[in-house]
Design a protein around this motif. Structure first.
Motif, PDB file in Angstrom:
ATOM      1  N   GLY A  42       0.810  -1.204   0.000  1.00  0.00           N
ATOM      2  CA  GLY A  42       0.000   0.000   0.000  1.00  0.00           C
ATOM      3  C   GLY A  42       0.846   1.258   0.000  1.00  0.00           C
ATOM      4  N   ASP A  43       0.417   2.233   0.780  1.00  0.00           N
ATOM      5  CA  ASP A  43       1.159   3.495   0.863  1.00  0.00           C
ATOM      6  C   ASP A  43       2.514   3.341   1.539  1.00  0.00           C
ATOM      7  OD1 ASP A  43      -0.716   4.986  -0.504  1.00  0.00           O
ATOM      8  OD2 ASP A  43      -1.745   5.680   1.313  1.00  0.00           O
ATOM      9  N   GLN A  47       7.522   4.991   1.721  1.00  0.00           N
ATOM     10  CA  GLN A  47       8.587   5.101   2.714  1.00  0.00           C
ATOM     11  C   GLN A  47       9.960   4.930   2.090  1.00  0.00           C
ATOM     12  OE1 GLN A  47       8.073   2.640   6.221  1.00  0.00           O
ATOM     13  NE2 GLN A  47       5.857   2.678   5.981  1.00  0.00           N
ATOM     14  N   LEU A  48      10.034   4.201   0.994  1.00  0.00           N
ATOM     15  CA  LEU A  48      11.310   3.825   0.391  1.00  0.00           C
ATOM     16  C   LEU A  48      11.727   4.693  -0.778  1.00  0.00           C
ATOM     17  CD1 LEU A  48      10.674  -0.018   0.392  1.00  0.00           C
ATOM     18  CD2 LEU A  48      11.891   1.349   2.102  1.00  0.00           C
ATOM     19  N   LEU A  49      10.923   5.666  -1.118  1.00  0.00           N
ATOM     20  CA  LEU A  49      11.183   6.504  -2.280  1.00  0.00           C
ATOM     21  C   LEU A  49      12.466   7.315  -2.113  1.00  0.00           C
ATOM     22  CD1 LEU A  49       9.734   7.101  -4.960  1.00  0.00           C
ATOM     23  CD2 LEU A  49       8.683   9.054  -3.832  1.00  0.00           C
ATOM     24  N   LYS A  50      13.305   7.286  -3.151  1.00  0.00           N
ATOM     25  CA  LYS A  50      14.549   8.068  -3.155  1.00  0.00           C
ATOM     26  C   LYS A  50      14.242   9.571  -3.118  1.00  0.00           C
ATOM     27  CE  LYS A  50      17.086   5.006  -6.266  1.00  0.00           C
ATOM     28  NZ  LYS A  50      17.674   4.912  -7.613  1.00  0.00           N
ATOM     29  N   ASP A  51      15.227  10.342  -2.702  1.00  0.00           N
ATOM     30  CA  ASP A  51      15.211  11.806  -2.801  1.00  0.00           C
ATOM     31  C   ASP A  51      14.025  12.458  -2.109  1.00  0.00           C
ATOM     32  OD1 ASP A  51      17.568  11.654  -4.329  1.00  0.00           O
ATOM     33  OD2 ASP A  51      16.399  11.310  -6.152  1.00  0.00           O
ATOM     34  N   GLN A  52      13.644  11.946  -0.969  1.00  0.00           N
ATOM     35  CA  GLN A  52      12.587  12.596  -0.192  1.00  0.00           C
ATOM     36  C   GLN A  52      13.146  13.848   0.474  1.00  0.00           C
ATOM     37  OE1 GLN A  52      10.369  10.045   2.467  1.00  0.00           O
ATOM     38  NE2 GLN A  52      10.909   8.251   1.242  1.00  0.00           N
ATOM     39  N   ARG A  87       1.041   3.061  -7.919  1.00  0.00           N
ATOM     40  CA  ARG A  87       1.593   4.400  -7.653  1.00  0.00           C
ATOM     41  C   ARG A  87       2.557   4.849  -8.743  1.00  0.00           C
ATOM     42  NH1 ARG A  87      -0.157   1.585  -3.858  1.00  0.00           N
ATOM     43  NH2 ARG A  87      -1.241   2.517  -2.100  1.00  0.00           N
ATOM     44  N   GLN A  88       2.540   4.130  -9.858  1.00  0.00           N
ATOM     45  CA  GLN A  88       3.388   4.409 -11.017  1.00  0.00           C
ATOM     46  C   GLN A  88       4.864   4.489 -10.624  1.00  0.00           C
ATOM     47  OE1 GLN A  88       1.632   7.876 -12.872  1.00  0.00           O
ATOM     48  NE2 GLN A  88      -0.124   6.693 -13.575  1.00  0.00           N
ATOM     49  N   LEU A  89       5.271   3.544  -9.790  1.00  0.00           N
ATOM     50  CA  LEU A  89       6.654   3.449  -9.336  1.00  0.00           C
ATOM     51  C   LEU A  89       7.245   2.131  -9.812  1.00  0.00           C
ATOM     52  CD1 LEU A  89       6.232   4.590  -5.615  1.00  0.00           C
ATOM     53  CD2 LEU A  89       7.125   5.950  -7.512  1.00  0.00           C
TER      54      LEU A  89
END
Length: 119
Positions: A42-43, A47-52, A87-89
């Motif tokens: 889910g959401d 949490q793991l997305l680069k460049d936050q 989430r188009q990731l």
């Protein structure tokens, strides 16, 4: 019967403390349990997305803490393939090395876990 302790992290990284608490629980549990498994669904994939840039919204940047998972010998890390697609990731957008898996496969594989803890 598997004696793994499974953590399912499904909360967005900001807006509540659930994501941070989940990560803290994983690290704490690794001190007393050798077989820790983590599944992002889910959401939780956010949490793991680069460049936050969480400091821009006055949040603590916990992304570097995910790098400690390897140090704490938490090596079984999975992400829900469909959650990424929704989430188009892709796996390339994520900051840590992780294995993509279908949720159904994951839950079948870990159906006999000692416990499943959700955050």
């Amino acid at each position: 019967m598997s004696h793994s302790l499974v953590f399912v992290l499904g909360s967005a990284p900001h807006g509540s403390s659930r994501a941070r608490e989940g990560l803290d629980a994983v690290l704490a549990a690794s001190a007393v349990c050798e077989d820790i498994v983590v599944f992002f669904e889910g959401d939780g994939v956010w949490q793991l997305l680069k460049d936050q840039s969480p400091t821009e919204i006055m949040q603590r940047n916990v992304l570097p803490t995910y790098g400690l998972l390897d140090l704490y010998e938490v090596e079984e890390l999975f992400v829900d393939r469909q959650a990424l697609r929704d989430r188009q990731l892709s796996i390339d957008h994520l900051a840590i090395k992780i294995t993509e898996i279908d949720a159904k496969q994951f839950y079948l594989k870990h159906a006999n876990a000692h416990a499943i803890v959700r955050f």
